[in-house]
Design a protein around this motif. Structure first.
Motif, PDB file in Angstrom:
ATOM      1  N   VAL A 143       0.840  -1.205   0.000  1.00  0.00           N
ATOM      2  CA  VAL A 143       0.000   0.000   0.000  1.00  0.00           C
ATOM      3  C   VAL A 143       0.871   1.249   0.000  1.00  0.00           C
ATOM      4  O   VAL A 143       0.598   2.221  -0.719  1.00  0.00           O
ATOM      5  CB  VAL A 143      -0.941  -0.008   1.223  1.00  0.00           C
ATOM      6  CG1 VAL A 143      -1.682   1.333   1.332  1.00  0.00           C
ATOM      7  CG2 VAL A 143      -1.939  -1.144   1.116  1.00  0.00           C
ATOM      8  N   LYS A 147       0.565   3.790  -3.204  1.00  0.00           N
ATOM      9  CA  LYS A 147      -0.008   5.117  -2.969  1.00  0.00           C
ATOM     10  C   LYS A 147       1.038   6.212  -3.129  1.00  0.00           C
ATOM     11  O   LYS A 147       0.756   7.299  -3.646  1.00  0.00           O
ATOM     12  CB  LYS A 147      -0.634   5.185  -1.575  1.00  0.00           C
ATOM     13  CG  LYS A 147      -1.879   4.319  -1.417  1.00  0.00           C
ATOM     14  CD  LYS A 147      -2.784   4.835  -0.321  1.00  0.00           C
ATOM     15  CE  LYS A 147      -3.360   6.193  -0.667  1.00  0.00           C
ATOM     16  NZ  LYS A 147      -4.296   6.672   0.376  1.00  0.00           N
ATOM     17  N   VAL A 175      -3.795   4.477   4.498  1.00  0.00           N
ATOM     18  CA  VAL A 175      -5.157   4.151   4.090  1.00  0.00           C
ATOM     19  C   VAL A 175      -6.091   5.093   4.826  1.00  0.00           C
ATOM     20  O   VAL A 175      -6.032   5.206   6.048  1.00  0.00           O
ATOM     21  CB  VAL A 175      -5.510   2.688   4.422  1.00  0.00           C
ATOM     22  CG1 VAL A 175      -6.957   2.388   4.028  1.00  0.00           C
ATOM     23  CG2 VAL A 175      -4.553   1.746   3.706  1.00  0.00           C
ATOM     24  N   GLU A 177      -9.417   7.131   6.448  1.00  0.00           N
ATOM     25  CA  GLU A 177     -10.481   6.714   7.353  1.00  0.00           C
ATOM     26  C   GLU A 177     -11.703   6.185   6.597  1.00  0.00           C
ATOM     27  O   GLU A 177     -12.438   5.342   7.115  1.00  0.00           O
ATOM     28  CB  GLU A 177     -10.922   7.892   8.227  1.00  0.00           C
ATOM     29  CG  GLU A 177      -9.820   8.477   9.088  1.00  0.00           C
ATOM     30  CD  GLU A 177      -9.099   9.612   8.386  1.00  0.00           C
ATOM     31  OE1 GLU A 177      -8.661  10.539   9.065  1.00  0.00           O
ATOM     32  OE2 GLU A 177      -8.969   9.564   7.141  1.00  0.00           O
ATOM     33  N   SER A 179     -11.852   4.155   4.359  1.00  0.00           N
ATOM     34  CA  SER A 179     -11.768   2.714   4.056  1.00  0.00           C
ATOM     35  C   SER A 179     -12.625   1.907   5.009  1.00  0.00           C
ATOM     36  O   SER A 179     -13.152   0.851   4.649  1.00  0.00           O
ATOM     37  CB  SER A 179     -10.309   2.259   4.142  1.00  0.00           C
ATOM     38  OG  SER A 179      -9.809   2.447   5.462  1.00  0.00           O
ATOM     39  N   PHE A 180     -12.805   2.412   6.255  1.00  0.00           N
ATOM     40  CA  PHE A 180     -13.635   1.686   7.211  1.00  0.00           C
ATOM     41  C   PHE A 180     -15.110   1.788   6.850  1.00  0.00           C
ATOM     42  O   PHE A 180     -15.895   0.898   7.171  1.00  0.00           O
ATOM     43  CB  PHE A 180     -13.397   2.219   8.621  1.00  0.00           C
ATOM     44  CG  PHE A 180     -12.043   1.838   9.157  1.00  0.00           C
ATOM     45  CD1 PHE A 180     -11.825   0.563   9.663  1.00  0.00           C
ATOM     46  CD2 PHE A 180     -11.002   2.730   9.133  1.00  0.00           C
ATOM     47  CE1 PHE A 180     -10.578   0.196  10.144  1.00  0.00           C
ATOM     48  CE2 PHE A 180      -9.753   2.374   9.606  1.00  0.00           C
ATOM     49  CZ  PHE A 180      -9.528   1.103  10.113  1.00  0.00           C
ATOM     50  N   LEU A 182     -16.116   1.741   3.718  1.00  0.00           N
ATOM     51  CA  LEU A 182     -16.223   0.714   2.674  1.00  0.00           C
ATOM     52  C   LEU A 182     -16.172  -0.680   3.277  1.00  0.00           C
ATOM     53  O   LEU A 182     -16.888  -1.594   2.836  1.00  0.00           O
ATOM     54  CB  LEU A 182     -15.081   0.904   1.662  1.00  0.00           C
ATOM     55  CG  LEU A 182     -15.036   2.251   0.942  1.00  0.00           C
ATOM     56  CD1 LEU A 182     -13.845   2.302  -0.019  1.00  0.00           C
ATOM     57  CD2 LEU A 182     -16.326   2.495   0.179  1.00  0.00           C
ATOM     58  N   LEU A 183     -15.315  -0.866   4.290  1.00  0.00           N
ATOM     59  CA  LEU A 183     -15.200  -2.168   4.919  1.00  0.00           C
ATOM     60  C   LEU A 183     -16.512  -2.558   5.592  1.00  0.00           C
ATOM     61  O   LEU A 183     -16.970  -3.711   5.485  1.00  0.00           O
ATOM     62  CB  LEU A 183     -14.068  -2.135   5.957  1.00  0.00           C
ATOM     63  CG  LEU A 183     -13.730  -3.472   6.643  1.00  0.00           C
ATOM     64  CD1 LEU A 183     -13.241  -4.489   5.627  1.00  0.00           C
ATOM     65  CD2 LEU A 183     -12.696  -3.248   7.731  1.00  0.00           C
ATOM     66  N   PRO A 193     -12.477  -8.981   2.453  1.00  0.00           N
ATOM     67  CA  PRO A 193     -11.224  -8.592   1.784  1.00  0.00           C
ATOM     68  C   PRO A 193     -10.390  -9.809   1.435  1.00  0.00           C
ATOM     69  O   PRO A 193     -10.175 -10.694   2.263  1.00  0.00           O
ATOM     70  CB  PRO A 193     -10.517  -7.725   2.840  1.00  0.00           C
ATOM     71  CG  PRO A 193     -11.618  -7.238   3.736  1.00  0.00           C
ATOM     72  CD  PRO A 193     -12.622  -8.348   3.772  1.00  0.00           C
ATOM     73  N   THR A 201     -10.491  -9.268   6.981  1.00  0.00           N
ATOM     74  CA  THR A 201     -10.859  -8.055   7.699  1.00  0.00           C
ATOM     75  C   THR A 201      -9.750  -7.631   8.649  1.00  0.00           C
ATOM     76  O   THR A 201      -9.387  -6.450   8.724  1.00  0.00           O
ATOM     77  CB  THR A 201     -12.167  -8.262   8.474  1.00  0.00           C
ATOM     78  OG1 THR A 201     -13.214  -8.602   7.562  1.00  0.00           O
ATOM     79  CG2 THR A 201     -12.542  -7.003   9.247  1.00  0.00           C
ATOM     80  N   VAL A 204      -6.838  -6.019   6.715  1.00  0.00           N
ATOM     81  CA  VAL A 204      -7.106  -4.633   6.336  1.00  0.00           C
ATOM     82  C   VAL A 204      -6.990  -3.712   7.545  1.00  0.00           C
ATOM     83  O   VAL A 204      -6.382  -2.633   7.468  1.00  0.00           O
ATOM     84  CB  VAL A 204      -8.502  -4.509   5.695  1.00  0.00           C
ATOM     85  CG1 VAL A 204      -8.862  -3.042   5.487  1.00  0.00           C
ATOM     86  CG2 VAL A 204      -8.550  -5.261   4.377  1.00  0.00           C
ATOM     87  N   THR A 208      -4.110  -0.820   7.961  1.00  0.00           N
ATOM     88  CA  THR A 208      -4.564   0.558   8.147  1.00  0.00           C
ATOM     89  C   THR A 208      -3.986   1.168   9.410  1.00  0.00           C
ATOM     90  O   THR A 208      -3.496   2.301   9.410  1.00  0.00           O
ATOM     91  CB  THR A 208      -6.103   0.609   8.195  1.00  0.00           C
ATOM     92  OG1 THR A 208      -6.629   0.056   6.988  1.00  0.00           O
ATOM     93  CG2 THR A 208      -6.590   2.036   8.353  1.00  0.00           C
TER      94      THR A 208
END
Length: 508
Positions: A143, A147, A175, A177, A179-180, A182-183, A193, A201, A204, A208
């Motif tokens: 990541v 990125k 990553v 915030e 992203s949580f 979306l998770l 994931p 999970t 991820v 993060t």
């Protein structure tokens, strides 16, 4: 009798979530205070606190459902914080509300941020991290590289230095915030994931948390890398000098924005040997302008530093072109804070002349009431190269000019309420143009913008309009003249005070 006993006696038990939520909030408050005192990024403390009190470690919050609920509450609070950041900044128009809203927003940001990051830490299982350390490290590295590289490439495309690009990439490598969010949504939809269910999970979450904790280190590393390259030149984002202190432009036209009308204006100014500098954030527009031989400064025209580099303090005229109305108003306000030169604006939507004038605009070219070439004609007129009315020796009126005369209420005139922010409705006397006659001096109506000839003209259309429409307040539209007059009360007032710099420009 205690409160808990009283509640039990009433036949009701305390809600199951009350204890975990209380622990979460108290922990967040204590950790936030301690981190502030020791000057450590609070987010790191919130994450660490969540890890410690979560069910996988100390178990102060052992209820799995409570942990999940806390995480979901954190997501909700995050989205709510985003919402209040947007609405307060966009909708608050009164200083009282801005001050009140700003204070409330700050308290909510601290509280919501603390709850969110503590809840994220509670989701992390240190045992999983230790058992799958290589997976977590590889995922974090992947990541970080992806990125950093993609962000740096985007920054390089804007012609920033490569050191600055990498520093920016490192700063944004974590990553986010969101992203949580979306998770959570993915988990609710039965998705996992990497197809690893709970392990996916946890991977991820672990990646993060690791990247969030390391973000301060990335920021320090990026800053050192950027400083190692030395101080960038003042005109780092431009194609040539941009201010008078280094042999660059003075008494020039600054064009803020890029588009078809701006392109035509830039070409016209260059053809007439009028010095001009263009400022835009649009990479394609900047490349096109550079290819056409124009001097370009790449940057955000709402930022003071960019406007100073563009030489606004020594500019002859500022033109805000090709922007949406809200952004145009913001750009005008930023420019007015730096320069006393005339500001002309051409928004891409319906123009609110009063708001633009309040922000500092002197001329407004309304896309819906003028042709596409009106911007060029208005700029040339402002620079003293305007046309004359057909069949006359009188210069035409610049219909982009803003007529805004705050009418005093202590001068014996009872019509101050009729003074509005308007623009000339025509380039010459409306009545004379209809009749095919000539005029001697022009007057503008402060209520509707009607342009009429003065009393020394044969037809006296300004007075006719004042009587017929009951609009007695007029202003002189003659070059170099600035005053208002009430035809009923026979009261004369001086025009708005302009800067010495603007008064030195060619008459309008």
């Amino acid at each position: 009798m205690s409160v808990e006993a009283a509640v039990s006696a009433a036949g009701q038990a305390p809600p199951a979530f009350l204890g975990p939520v209380a622990v979460l909030i108290v922990t967040a408050a204590v950790i936030g205070f301690v981190m502030t005192k020791v000057r450590v990024v609070p987010i790191v403390g919130f994450l660490a606190a969540g890890v410690l009190i979560g069910p996988a470690q100390l178990g102060l919050v052992a209820n799995g459902e409570a942990v999940q609920a806390a995480a979901e509450i954190g997501v909700i609070l995050l989205l709510f914080t985003i919402g209040i950041e947007f609405s307060l900044d966009r909708l608050a128009r009164v200083w009282t509300w801005i001050a009140l809203g700003g204070a409330v927003q700050l308290s909510l940001q601290i509280l919501f941020g603390a709850v969110f990051f503590v809840s994220v830490g509670m989701l992390l299982d240190l045992g999983f991290v230790l058992d799958n350390l290589m997976l977590v490290l590889v995922g974090s590295l992947l990541v970080l590289v992806v990125k950093t590289v993609t962000t740096a490439a985007a920054v390089v495309a804007l012609r920033m230095r490569w050191r600055t690009a990498i520093a920016t990439g490192l700063l944004l490598a974590q990553v986010g915030e969101f992203s949580f969010v979306l998770l959570t949504v993915g988990a609710a939809g039965g998705l996992a994931p990497l197809g690893l269910t709970d392990d996916g999970t946890q991977t991820v979450v672990a990646v993060t948390v690791v990247l969030m904790v390391c973000t301060p280190l990335f920021a320090i590393l990026g800053a050192r890398l950027n400083r190692a390259g030395g101080k960038p030149p003042a005109a780092n984002h431009s194609d040539g000098p941009v201010n008078g202190t280094d042999g660059g432009l003075t008494e020039h036209v600054v064009l803020l924005g890029w588009g078809p009308s701006a392109l035509e204006l830039a070409s016209t100014l260059r053809a007439q040997d009028i010095p001009m500098l263009l400022t835009t954030l649009n990479p394609g527009g900047a490349a096109e302008a550079t290819a056409a031989g124009h001097q370009v400064l790449r940057g955000d025209p709402t930022k003071a530093l960019v406007l100073q580099q563009a030489g606004l303090s020594t500019a002859r005229l500022v033109v805000v072109a090709e922007d949406e109305p809200d952004r145009a108003r913001t750009t005008v306000a930023a420019a007015r804070a730096i320069t006393g030169a005339p500001i002309m604006v051409r928004p891409l939507g319906p123009a609110n002349v009063a708001e633009l004038a309040e922000a500092g605009a002197d001329h407004v070219v309304d896309l819906h009431r003028s042709s596409g070439r009106a911007l060029v004609a208005s700029v040339l007129h402002r620079l003293g190269r305007g046309q004359v009315a057909a069949g006359t020796s009188r210069p035409v009126v610049d219909t982009s000019r803003v007529l805004r005369y705050p009418w005093p209420q202590d001068r014996g005139c009872a019509h101050s309420g009729l003074s509005r922010t308007v623009q000339p409705a025509a380039a010459g006397c409306v009545g004379c143009l209809h009749e095919g006659t000539d005029w001697v001096h022009l007057r503008g109506c402060l209520s509707c913008g009607y342009v009429g000839c003065r009393d020394s003209s044969p037809r006296r259309h300004a007075r006719q309009h004042a009587v017929t429409d009951e609009h007695p307040l007029i202003v002189s539209l003659e070059p170099g003249v600035s005053w208002g007059y009430c035809l009923v009360d026979e009261v004369r007032v001086d025009g708005p005070v302009r800067s010495a710099r603007e008064r030195s420009l060619p008459p309008q």
